[in-house]
Design an enzyme around this catalytic site. Sequence first.
Site, mmCIF file in Angstrom:
data_model
loop_
_atom_site.group_PDB
_atom_site.id
_atom_site.type_symbol
_atom_site.label_atom_id
_atom_site.label_comp_id
_atom_site.label_asym_id
_atom_site.label_seq_id
_atom_site.Cartn_x
_atom_site.Cartn_y
_atom_site.Cartn_z
ATOM 1 N N LYS A 1 0.621 13.081 -6.855
ATOM 2 C CA LYS A 1 -0.745 12.672 -6.564
ATOM 3 C C LYS A 1 -1.143 13.117 -5.164
ATOM 4 C CE LYS A 1 -1.744 9.347 -4.230
ATOM 5 N NZ LYS A 1 -1.620 7.878 -4.341
ATOM 6 N N SER B 1 0.815 -1.211 0.000
ATOM 7 C CA SER B 1 0.000 0.000 0.000
ATOM 8 C C SER B 1 0.849 1.261 0.000
ATOM 9 C CB SER B 1 -0.903 -0.012 1.242
ATOM 10 O OG SER B 1 -1.415 1.267 1.516
ATOM 11 N N GLY B 2 0.586 2.146 -0.958
ATOM 12 C CA GLY B 2 1.294 3.418 -0.995
ATOM 13 C C GLY B 2 1.014 4.269 0.234
ATOM 14 N N LEU B 3 -0.256 4.332 0.639
ATOM 15 C CA LEU B 3 -0.625 5.092 1.835
ATOM 16 C C LEU B 3 0.084 4.542 3.058
ATOM 17 C CD1 LEU B 3 -2.331 6.982 3.631
ATOM 18 C CD2 LEU B 3 -4.168 5.279 3.515
ATOM 19 N N HIS C 1 -11.998 2.679 -8.510
ATOM 20 C CA HIS C 1 -11.972 3.185 -7.140
ATOM 21 C C HIS C 1 -13.162 4.103 -6.895
ATOM 22 C CE1 HIS C 1 -10.138 3.444 -3.365
ATOM 23 N NE2 HIS C 1 -9.221 4.372 -3.571
ATOM 24 N N ASP D 1 1.299 -0.850 -5.086
ATOM 25 C CA ASP D 1 0.658 0.426 -5.363
ATOM 26 C C ASP D 1 1.731 1.389 -5.873
ATOM 27 O OD1 ASP D 1 -0.692 2.814 -5.385
ATOM 28 O OD2 ASP D 1 -1.216 2.805 -3.258
ATOM 29 N N ASN E 1 -3.785 11.553 -1.987
ATOM 30 C CA ASN E 1 -4.574 10.390 -1.594
ATOM 31 C C ASN E 1 -6.026 10.551 -2.013
ATOM 32 O OD1 ASN E 1 -6.417 8.988 0.638
ATOM 33 N ND2 ASN E 1 -4.512 7.841 0.440
ATOM 34 N N SER E 2 -6.630 9.475 -2.462
ATOM 35 C CA SER E 2 -7.977 9.515 -3.027
ATOM 36 C C SER E 2 -9.030 10.031 -2.054
ATOM 37 C CB SER E 2 -8.383 8.111 -3.500
ATOM 38 O OG SER E 2 -7.498 7.634 -4.480
ATOM 39 N N ASP F 1 1.291 4.289 -7.330
ATOM 40 C CA ASP F 1 0.754 5.630 -7.560
ATOM 41 C C ASP F 1 0.600 5.852 -9.065
ATOM 42 O OD1 ASP F 1 0.542 6.120 -4.848
ATOM 43 O OD2 ASP F 1 2.501 7.093 -4.710
ATOM 44 N N ASP G 1 0.752 10.657 1.993
ATOM 45 C CA ASP G 1 0.511 9.937 0.744
ATOM 46 C C ASP G 1 0.281 10.956 -0.365
ATOM 47 O OD1 ASP G 1 0.054 7.896 -1.058
ATOM 48 O OD2 ASP G 1 -2.061 7.701 -0.537
ATOM 49 N N ARG H 1 -5.394 1.640 -12.656
ATOM 50 C CA ARG H 1 -6.316 2.140 -11.621
ATOM 51 C C ARG H 1 -6.985 3.420 -12.106
ATOM 52 N NH1 ARG H 1 -4.618 3.332 -5.327
ATOM 53 N NH2 ARG H 1 -6.000 5.113 -4.930
ATOM 54 N N GLU I 1 -2.144 4.462 -11.223
ATOM 55 C CA GLU I 1 -3.380 5.232 -11.251
ATOM 56 C C GLU I 1 -3.255 6.414 -12.207
ATOM 57 O OE1 GLU I 1 -3.392 8.265 -7.572
ATOM 58 O OE2 GLU I 1 -3.109 6.170 -6.953
#
Length: 302
Positions: free
Chosen positions: A111, A37-39, A179, A76, A113-114, A78, A49, A148, A105
């Site tokens: 980026k 996980s990137g986060l 997502h 991940d 975080n979503s 990114d 993130d 993604r 993504e």
Amino acid sequence: MRSQVCCSSELSFLMEAHDGISAAIAARAGFEGLWASGLSIASSLGYRDANEASWSQLVDVVGRIVDSSQLPVLVDGDGGFGNFNNARLLARKLRQSGAAGVALEDSCFPKTNSFVGDRHPLADIEEFSGRLRAVKDTVADDLILVARIESLIAGHEIDEAISRAHAYADAGSDAILIHSRRSAADEIFAFTRAWQNRLPVVIVPTKYYRTPVSAYRKAHIATVIWANQSMRAAMAAMQRVCSRIKSEENTASIEPTIAALDELFALLNYDELARAEARYLPERRRPDCHDQSSIDFEGPLS
């Protein structure tokens, strides 16, 4: 990993890992694949993130996750940390680290975080497709390539997400990760109905966690990623323990609630080290540190 991500016949699950010990715990729990996980990796390094951690730091952690778990790891990545050239460099280094796949993504660099903020600009479809093609040309089938799509995160309609999915499929992606930040999975199921399983679909139900898994099977989703739960669980536990030790000024009350040292030693296979020492170092001797230092450095220091 291909059977974990790209096979639509049976739903599979990837558990988040952010370091060696979280990877080992997930493997012992019975997971057959991991999500780097990137986060969670950024958080474990003390970064946000937002591409604050570098691609080389990510690759280093992924190597530790692979070594500690011996499981296939989907990373991940990114947006690839830049343009097509950065993305293909990342993919090449991840392949060398032992990763099984990478998810990229369609966000702009750097980026965000979503789940943070509302302004999420998306990459141009043709430019991002070029990133995907560059990665595929670099690693071919050595790495699973997951595209993604952040369209729903950015507030666009399903049609926009479907258009991007078709373009990314044509660019060589092996699977599509769609997502959503909604608390219900309605957007996800609308996407899968329109997509009609052209490529396997991967989801991350961080916000719509109340949706039953049976609904994912009914929608023919290929893979579910539990993307950040280990990091959040560790954070909550460490906050509680640190607070109690600070207030009570001892550890007596918390010892029964935390892992015993023997559990840690068992998880990381200290017994194997003892067996190896018996085989390779039968006399169990160590030279005196002072004497060894004198021998090693007498020349340069004299």
